[in-house]
Write an enzyme that holds these catalytic residues in place. Structure first.
Site, PDB file in Angstrom:
ATOM      1  N   TYR A 507       0.854  -0.987   0.048  1.00 17.36           N
ATOM      2  CA  TYR A 507       0.030   0.083  -0.066  1.00 17.36           C
ATOM      3  C   TYR A 507       1.062   1.218   0.108  1.00 17.36           C
ATOM      4  CZ  TYR A 507      -4.203   2.752   0.866  1.00 17.36           C
ATOM      5  OH  TYR A 507      -5.151   3.885   0.515  1.00 17.36           O
ATOM      6  N   TYR A 611     -10.243  -4.118   5.655  1.00 15.09           N
ATOM      7  CA  TYR A 611      -9.961  -2.841   6.277  1.00 15.09           C
ATOM      8  C   TYR A 611      -9.750  -2.592   7.731  1.00 15.09           C
ATOM      9  CZ  TYR A 611     -10.713  -0.626   1.526  1.00 15.09           C
ATOM     10  OH  TYR A 611     -10.727  -0.264   0.283  1.00 15.09           O
TER      11      TYR A 611
HETATM   12  C1  SAM Z   1      -9.146   2.467  -0.854  1.00 11.65           C
HETATM   13  S1  SAM Z   1     -10.588   2.742  -1.848  1.00 11.65           S
HETATM   14  C2  SAM Z   1     -10.814   1.323  -2.891  1.00 11.65           C
HETATM   15  C3  SAM Z   1     -10.781   1.598  -4.215  1.00 11.65           C
HETATM   16  C4  SAM Z   1     -12.053   2.518  -4.917  1.00 11.65           C
HETATM   17  N1  SAM Z   1     -13.261   1.443  -4.890  1.00 11.65           N
HETATM   18  C5  SAM Z   1     -12.092   3.268  -5.883  1.00 11.65           C
HETATM   19  O1  SAM Z   1     -12.731   3.304  -6.901  1.00 11.65           O
HETATM   20  O2  SAM Z   1     -10.963   4.098  -6.172  1.00 11.65           O
HETATM   21  C6  SAM Z   1     -11.778   2.547  -0.549  1.00 11.65           C
HETATM   22  C7  SAM Z   1     -13.072   2.991  -0.953  1.00 11.65           C
HETATM   23  O3  SAM Z   1     -13.757   2.035  -1.923  1.00 11.65           O
HETATM   24  C8  SAM Z   1     -14.909   2.043  -1.665  1.00 11.65           C
HETATM   25  N2  SAM Z   1     -15.141   0.470  -1.224  1.00 11.65           N
HETATM   26  C9  SAM Z   1     -14.170  -0.274  -0.665  1.00 11.65           C
HETATM   27  N3  SAM Z   1     -14.782  -1.605  -0.468  1.00 11.65           N
HETATM   28  C10 SAM Z   1     -15.991  -1.619  -0.453  1.00 11.65           C
HETATM   29  C11 SAM Z   1     -16.992  -2.402  -0.132  1.00 11.65           C
HETATM   30  N4  SAM Z   1     -16.630  -3.485   0.149  1.00 11.65           N
HETATM   31  N5  SAM Z   1     -18.341  -2.017  -0.522  1.00 11.65           N
HETATM   32  C12 SAM Z   1     -18.550  -0.690  -1.087  1.00 11.65           C
HETATM   33  N6  SAM Z   1     -17.672   0.213  -1.315  1.00 11.65           N
HETATM   34  C13 SAM Z   1     -16.163  -0.076  -1.021  1.00 11.65           C
HETATM   35  C14 SAM Z   1     -15.301   3.106  -0.392  1.00 11.65           C
HETATM   36  O4  SAM Z   1     -15.919   4.023  -0.949  1.00 11.65           O
HETATM   37  C15 SAM Z   1     -14.049   3.044   0.201  1.00 11.65           C
HETATM   38  O5  SAM Z   1     -14.015   4.531   0.699  1.00 11.65           O
END
Ligand code: SAM
Length: 646
Positions: A507, A611
């Site tokens: 990360y 997470y």
């Molecule tokens: C580290 S980012 C992961 C990448 C993100 N999905 C993107 O489009 O850039 C974390 C964000 O992804 C979304 N996310 C990650 N895991 C998720 C899950 N299990 N369900 C819904 N949203 C998720 C949330 O908005 C979170 O704040």
């Protein structure tokens, strides 16, 4: 007056090619005039300029068509190996078929391009003498030649047009068979080009290892590079119907070049120490095929300067390599529906300090006991584990195959999934709470004790291939960023099977102090960005007294990060686990956070990690989101289910 020896030499050189001094004279006079009597330009490459000018002159005068020089790259009798000169005794006017039907190759002289076949050639074009500008130096002259890349096909989907190059291509004899063309061999002793077929695989990949493959008429797509002793170089790309799908059209060569320049010249050459011509040619093949498979391609620069290809019919979006050459592997991005904005961030392969974080990297801080300066080669093959295994209880965390040892992985997973009270430590003054309320911080909610991996580093005697240097060697897996269907936004998947315990990626982000992150979050709280990207480096927070602000750190991949920022959350049974790794800093205020597979993962599976967030904690740096992880153990679902029950 004695004749100018340079003139005599030029005549002799031309005579060796069967061209008389009488014929050469007017051409030489004109060249001397155009080049301001700059003999070097005329003499270089064994009078190449003069030869070219001569043939141009002959052609312009429309003299004997049989004297036209043609070069056959696709002849059935393609030389199988090394260069030959055309035999002096070759019959004049010998007719050569340019294309072997079974080979599915096409000459650039083909008037009709059958569907699914294409051929474009990048040819070092005619002499600068044909241009009006007068080069002043030899390098300018050769630069002028190299810069001019002629397009054989003027527009995609149109039949390639004849055009003058420094070799003329004889017009079609009006053959009724589309694939066959006749080329008239030169009467002169113009040296035949050496052709060296270089195969490409079915991804259109340039395969250097097979460059000695003599089978130039294989039906796989390939690049043919031809050269003659006089230095002429011709690069011909061939794509066969297996590679070209029904919608394949010759991409515009300027577009391919622009794409190449954006992708390779700005990234590989400047950032990638492993840049090579093989890579470049690989890229050329890939780009050509990729762009050809799109009906219409365009380039737009997102904030991250990524070259995006969009298919207008299906509106899918594709980025060939989001890392812009900064990783050892390419990581493509694909959005099959083209529904989402592209991620706006800057790809960085290593963590970088934002401002105030105190990351003290110095050799002096690494004690002799904290490294293995007496080791050499591979520490894993030593009879006794060295000092670097101390952190992991005297055993290395990695197997000789480079994956995590079963017991170590198991212990990490069980601490994460079934934490006991003893697995938590509590800060005297918790940086998280302090950033929320500096004067009246709440009590620390606890931080999980983590198992660290310690890798060998610069002060160690082993080399970079040591089995105890896995994370620092970077990403090796084939990964892809894609748009998830469950509404989680972008996600990361593997394109290959990954055994349990495989290192996937770190990360990576900006190293911020906890206060800086808090302030960043406050400022961005009004923005509509639904995704957040911070990770707290709190593995060691409770074990020391009071941390200074600049020692309580986190990684924020919102603006600068690597592929790790795309890994979505999954409750409890994620296929990745994040493990702290000590590399260059013996204190654990700063460390690397590395993802390893928790089980065997199949190609195309989404990669997820837990997470570890509490969906009720709205103050957590990772903003609460509605979890769509799909796990049977989803904490968010349970929570909602419970609250409905109530
Ligand atoms: C580290 S980012 C992961 C990448 C993100 N999905 C993107 O489009 O850039 C974390 C964000 O992804 C979304 N996310 C990650 N895991 C998720 C899950 N299990 N369900 C819904 N949203 C998720 C949330 O908005 C979170 O704040």
């Amino acid at each position: 007056m004695a004749p100018n020896p340079r003139v005599v030499q030029a005549f002799n050189a031309m005579k060796a090619l069967g061209i008389s001094a009488e014929e050469v004279k007017p051409v030489l006079a004109e060249l001397l005039r155009v080049y301001d009597k700059n003999w070097e330009l005329i003499e270089e490459d064994n009078y190449r300029t003069l030869v070219d000018a001569y043939f141009d002159f002959k052609e312009d005068k429309g003299t004997d068509a049989k004297k036209k020089v043609s070069v056959n790259f696709h002849a059935r009798e393609r030389p199988k190996q090394k260069l030959h000169l055309i035999d002096d005794d070759d019959d004049d006017n010998q007719v050569l078929s340019t294309t072997n039907k079974s080979s599915q190759k096409l000459s650039i002289a083909d008037r009709k391009t059958p569907p699914g076949n294409s051929s474009q050639e990048i040819i070092e074009p005619s002499q600068a003498s044909k241009q009006d500008s007068k080069p002043r130096t030899s390098s300018e002259a050769s630069h002028a030649r190299l810069m001019k890349v002629e397009r054989v096909s003027s527009s995609p989907c149109n039949a390639p047009k004849y055009r003058k190059t420094y070799y003329d291509i004889a017009p079609s004899s009006g053959h009724s068979v589309d694939y066959e063309k006749e080329l008239v061999k030169p009467r002169t002793k113009k040296p035949k080009l050496q052709t060296q077929p270089i195969s490409t695989n079915h991804d259109g990949l340039f395969d250097a290892s097979s460059s000695c493959n003599n089978n130039a008429t294989t039906s796989t797509g390939n690049i043919t590079i031809a050269s003659s002793p006089r230095g002429e170089v011709k690069l011909s790309l061939n794509c066969n119907s297996a590679l070209a799908q029904p919608d394949f059209c010759n991409p515009n060569l300027d577009t391919v070049m622009k794409f190449m320049e954006e992708k390779y010249l700005s990234s590989c050459m400047t950032q990638d120490p492993q840049f090579s011509m093989v890579k470049l040619l690989n890229g050329l093949c890939r780009s050509y095929l990729m762009l050809g498979h799109k009906k219409r391609s365009n380039f737009r620069s997102s904030s991250s300067n990524l070259a995006v290809t969009q298919d207008e019919r299906s509106s899918s979006q594709f980025i060939n390599d989001i890392t812009r050459g900064s990783e050892k592997v390419k990581i493509p991005l694909i959005d099959e529906n083209g529904s989402e904005d592209l991620p706006k961030f800057n790809y960085i392969p290593q963590n970088i300090i934002y401002q105030s974080a105190n990351v003290n990297i110095s050799l002096a801080r690494i004690s002799d006991e904290g490294c293995c300066s007496d080791c050499s080669g591979n520490c894993l093959s030593a009879s006794l584990p060295c000092a670097c295994a101390r952190e992991t209880g005297g055993e290395f965390a990695y197997t000789p195959e480079g994956v995590l040892k079963e017991e170590f992985l198991k212990a990490c997973i069980s601490m994460k999934n079934e934490p006991q009270d003893r697995h938590f430590v509590y800060c005297q003054e918790c940086p998280l709470e302090k950033s929320k309320n500096e004067f009246m911080p709440e009590q620390c909610k606890g931080h999980m004790v983590r198992k660290f991996i310690k890798e060998c580093w610069r002060k160690c005697g082993c080399d970079m291939r040591c089995g105890n240097r896995v994370v620092q060697r970077g990403i090796r897996c084939k990964l892809q960023v894609y748009m998830t269907r469950e509404g989680k936004g972008w996600g990361l998947r593997t394109l290959e099977d990954l055994p349990k315990g495989t290192f996937v990626c770190e990360y990576i982000g900006e190293i911020l102090t906890n206060t800086e992150l808090y302030e960043r979050n406050v400022h961005s709280s009004c923005s509509n960005d639904r995704h957040t990207y911070p990770v707290t480096l709190d593995a060691d927070w409770g074990s020391e007294g009071v941390l200074k602000d600049e020692e309580a750190l986190c990684l924020d991949a919102t603006y600068n990060g690597n592929v790790g920022r795309f890994i979505n959350h999954r409750c409890f049974d994620a296929n990745l686990i994040d493990i702290p790794v000590e590399v260059e800093t013996p204190d654990h205020h700063y460390y690397h956070l590395a993802f390893f597979t928790t089980r065997d993962v199949r190609a195309n599976e989404e990669l997820t990690w837990d997470y570890g967030i509490d969906f009720d904690d709205h103050d957590h740096p990772i903003k609460a989101f509605q979890c769509s992880c799909g796990s049977a153990f989803c904490g968010d679902k349970k929570r909602k289910g419970n609250s409905i029950d109530r």
